[in-house]
Design a protein around this motif. Structure first.
Motif, short mmCIF file in Angstrom:
data_model
loop_
_atom_site.label_atom_id
_atom_site.label_comp_id
_atom_site.label_asym_id
_atom_site.label_seq_id
_atom_site.Cartn_x
_atom_site.Cartn_y
_atom_site.Cartn_z
N ILE A 166 6.55 -7.38 13.33
CA ILE A 166 5.55 -7.02 12.33
C ILE A 166 4.63 -5.98 12.95
O ILE A 166 3.99 -6.24 13.98
CB ILE A 166 4.72 -8.25 11.91
CG1 ILE A 166 5.64 -9.39 11.44
CG2 ILE A 166 3.73 -7.87 10.81
CD1 ILE A 166 4.90 -10.71 11.22
N HIS A 167 4.58 -4.79 12.34
CA HIS A 167 3.66 -3.76 12.81
C HIS A 167 2.29 -4.08 12.24
O HIS A 167 2.09 -4.15 11.03
CB HIS A 167 4.13 -2.38 12.34
CG HIS A 167 3.36 -1.26 12.96
ND1 HIS A 167 3.32 0.01 12.43
CD2 HIS A 167 2.56 -1.22 14.06
CE1 HIS A 167 2.57 0.78 13.18
NE2 HIS A 167 2.09 0.04 14.18
N VAL A 226 -4.04 -6.83 7.26
CA VAL A 226 -5.13 -7.74 6.93
C VAL A 226 -4.70 -9.15 7.30
O VAL A 226 -3.61 -9.60 6.90
CB VAL A 226 -5.48 -7.67 5.43
CG1 VAL A 226 -6.56 -8.70 5.08
CG2 VAL A 226 -5.94 -6.26 5.05
N ILE A 227 -5.53 -9.86 8.08
CA ILE A 227 -5.18 -11.20 8.54
C ILE A 227 -6.28 -12.15 8.11
O ILE A 227 -7.45 -11.98 8.48
CB ILE A 227 -5.03 -11.24 10.09
CG1 ILE A 227 -3.98 -10.22 10.54
CG2 ILE A 227 -4.63 -12.63 10.55
CD1 ILE A 227 -4.55 -8.89 10.96
N THR A 228 -5.93 -13.15 7.31
CA THR A 228 -6.92 -14.08 6.78
C THR A 228 -6.39 -15.51 6.76
O THR A 228 -5.19 -15.73 6.64
CB THR A 228 -7.34 -13.71 5.34
OG1 THR A 228 -6.16 -13.67 4.52
CG2 THR A 228 -8.03 -12.36 5.31
N ILE A 249 -0.95 -9.54 5.93
CA ILE A 249 -0.52 -8.57 4.92
C ILE A 249 -0.47 -7.21 5.60
O ILE A 249 -1.50 -6.67 6.03
CB ILE A 249 -1.48 -8.52 3.72
CG1 ILE A 249 -1.68 -9.92 3.15
CG2 ILE A 249 -0.94 -7.58 2.65
CD1 ILE A 249 -2.71 -9.98 2.03
N THR A 250 0.72 -6.64 5.74
CA THR A 250 0.88 -5.38 6.46
C THR A 250 0.45 -4.20 5.59
O THR A 250 0.19 -4.35 4.39
CB THR A 250 2.33 -5.19 6.90
OG1 THR A 250 3.16 -5.08 5.73
CG2 THR A 250 2.81 -6.37 7.73
N SER A 251 0.40 -3.03 6.20
CA SER A 251 -0.02 -1.83 5.49
C SER A 251 0.94 -1.45 4.37
O SER A 251 0.56 -0.74 3.43
CB SER A 251 -0.17 -0.65 6.47
OG SER A 251 1.06 -0.44 7.15
#
Length: 352
Positions: A291-292, A297-299, A320-322
């Motif tokens: 995962i790049h 966003v990490i929540t 949630i990746t870009s």
């Protein structure tokens, strides 16, 4: 009274009937070790009594696996466990040994004081020595080494280890330094990289560490990447594996297709910002995905779409990746979730 619970977490265990290795949830109490197929199970798959047991670490019975320890019961049954990284193995081994010792002496379990005792001149503490070797300023420098079209990242030579031990007055001469280095390798602090150093270990030489410029080694918890040079044609190390490891351990991950939850070992690297996940039962040679994290966003979350209720035990978080890909992960405890979120957020902001 119920036995006091001391420790719990994911480990990989070798089957007692079949030779397969599988990730299990392990609970250490004052008098035994219970292991479960899943953390949410109410009934353990088995229980290992610790009274009169003997713990062996490091365990060399499976030399292709690192961070393995063995518990041998009074009935002469062997139980093999594998941790995901060195620090985790040391933590489990320390508590299990203490539990066995307390049972032998008829005492209640209590961890020993962490106060450092005065070290005798002829006594070597390999754990302390390893910490000094890993020091960013004064330790052994990790390099990118190349040999026969292969690239070895975060490595150093056996000669460098010997030179450092002598320069820091840890050994009086090169033979003595080699004995120390071999002890570090036998305990799992150092690992061989490349055919020359691996052949020396498997060949049963008096000194498993070679004082040679073409014998490569790496720290067990370093950013060394052992793929990318698996064939003679593939001599270029992938950019995403060049970062230093900032955190590693096991988490539950929800699959993208079947939506089931499986234990995965995660390794977080800082620059480039990637987190890679593996099948813990097969080791770091079995990469399942990456995962790049740049711009992710990490929540923390309390709900996961499509998740079966009995598979979820709280402590959820989402990446949630870009490119809008969603990854749902589950930590073992609230504190562990907090630590992972903090570590991943930092890497996502600072790594490229």
């Amino acid at each position: 009274m119920e036995p006091k619970q001391i420790k719990e977490g994911y480990l990989v265990k070798k089957g007692t009937v079949l030779n397969s290795w599988n990730a299990v949830w392990v609970v250490l109490s004052e008098d035994g070790v219970e292991f479960y197929k899943k953390k949410t199970d109410n009934t353990p798959k088995g229980m290992i009594p610790l009274k009169g047991a003997v713990l062996t670490c490091p365990c060399q019975d499976y030399n292709k696996r690192t961070f393995v320890f063995k518990i041998n019961t009074v009935k002469n049954q062997d139980h093999y466990f594998q941790a995901s990284h060195l620090e985790e193995r040391e933590s489990w081994v320390k508590d299990i040994k203490r539990a066995i010792s307390c049972l032998l002496g008829g005492k209640k379990f209590a961890r020993k004081s962490t106060r450092r005792s005065i070290r005798l001149p002829d006594t070597v503490n390999l754990s302390d020595l390893y910490v000094q070797m890993r020091d960013q300023e004064d330790g052994i420098k990790e390099l990118k080494l190349e040999k026969e079209k292969r690239v070895y990242n975060h490595c150093f030579t056996g000669g460098c280890v010997v030179d450092w031990l002598i320069s820091k007055d840890k050994a009086r001469n090169r033979p003595e330094a080699l004995m120390l280095a071999t002890g570090l390798l036998n305990e799992g602090f150092l690992q061989p990289a490349g055919d020359v150093s691996k052949n020396a270990v498997e060949g049963g030489a008096e000194s498993a560490v070679l004082d040679e410029a073409n014998a490569f080694y790496y720290f067990a918890d370093s950013g060394f990447f052992c793929e990318g040079y698996s064939s003679d044609e593939d001599g270029v190390l992938k950019e995403e594996f060049r970062g230093n490891i900032t955190k590693q351990g096991c988490l539950l991950k929800q699959g993208h297709r079947r939506k089931n939850w499986k234990v995965r070992k995660f390794i977080l690297r800082d620059d480039p910002a990637y987190i890679h996940y593996y099948d813990p039962s097969k080791g770091d040679d079995y990469l399942l995905g990456s995962i790049h994290l740049r711009g992710s966003v990490i929540t923390a979350v309390e709900f996961v779409p499509d998740a079966k209720r009995y598979d979820v035990d709280g402590n959820l978080f989402e990446i949630i990746t870009s490119d809008e890909t969603h990854y749902f992960l589950q930590a073992a405890t609230a504190d562990e979730r907090k630590d992972w979120i903090k570590a991943i957020q930092l890497v996502s902001k600072t790594g490229k």
